[in-house]
Design a protein around this motif. Structure first.
Motif: not given
Length: 88
Positions: A7-8, A12-13, A18-19
């Motif tokens: 999940l982490q 992070n992905f 989002d960038k």
């Protein structure tokens, strides 16, 4: 990956992709008022593939596979930016 859960890594992905919203492309949106960002481009080209897939029925394409490919094809622009294919 010691201590990092699935999940982490997924979160992070999500933050990384989002960038794409910050990457301005070389092209403008249809009304020419501003440059398109890479997230908009990915969304637009993916919806076009879904919408127009009915015209490729006899080619036996897998729409889900195409959607996946289209959604990841610009991720490299997060690090490399957008360039024209004929750019130096």
């Amino acid at each position: 990956m010691s201590g990092v859960t699935r999940l982490q890594r997924q979160m992070n992905f999500i933050l990384e992709i989002d960038k794409l919203k910050q990457i301005l492309r070389q092209t403008t949106i249809t009304n020419k008022s501003r440059q398109e960002n890479s997230a908009e481009h990915s969304w637009h080209v993916t919806l076009m593939a879904i919408l127009l897939s009915e015209y490729a029925e006899n080619l036996q394409i897998e729409v889900l596979q195409i959607v996946k490919m289209l959604l990841i094809h610009d991720l490299v622009e997060i690090d490399a930016g957008d360039t024209f294919s004929f750019d130096d």
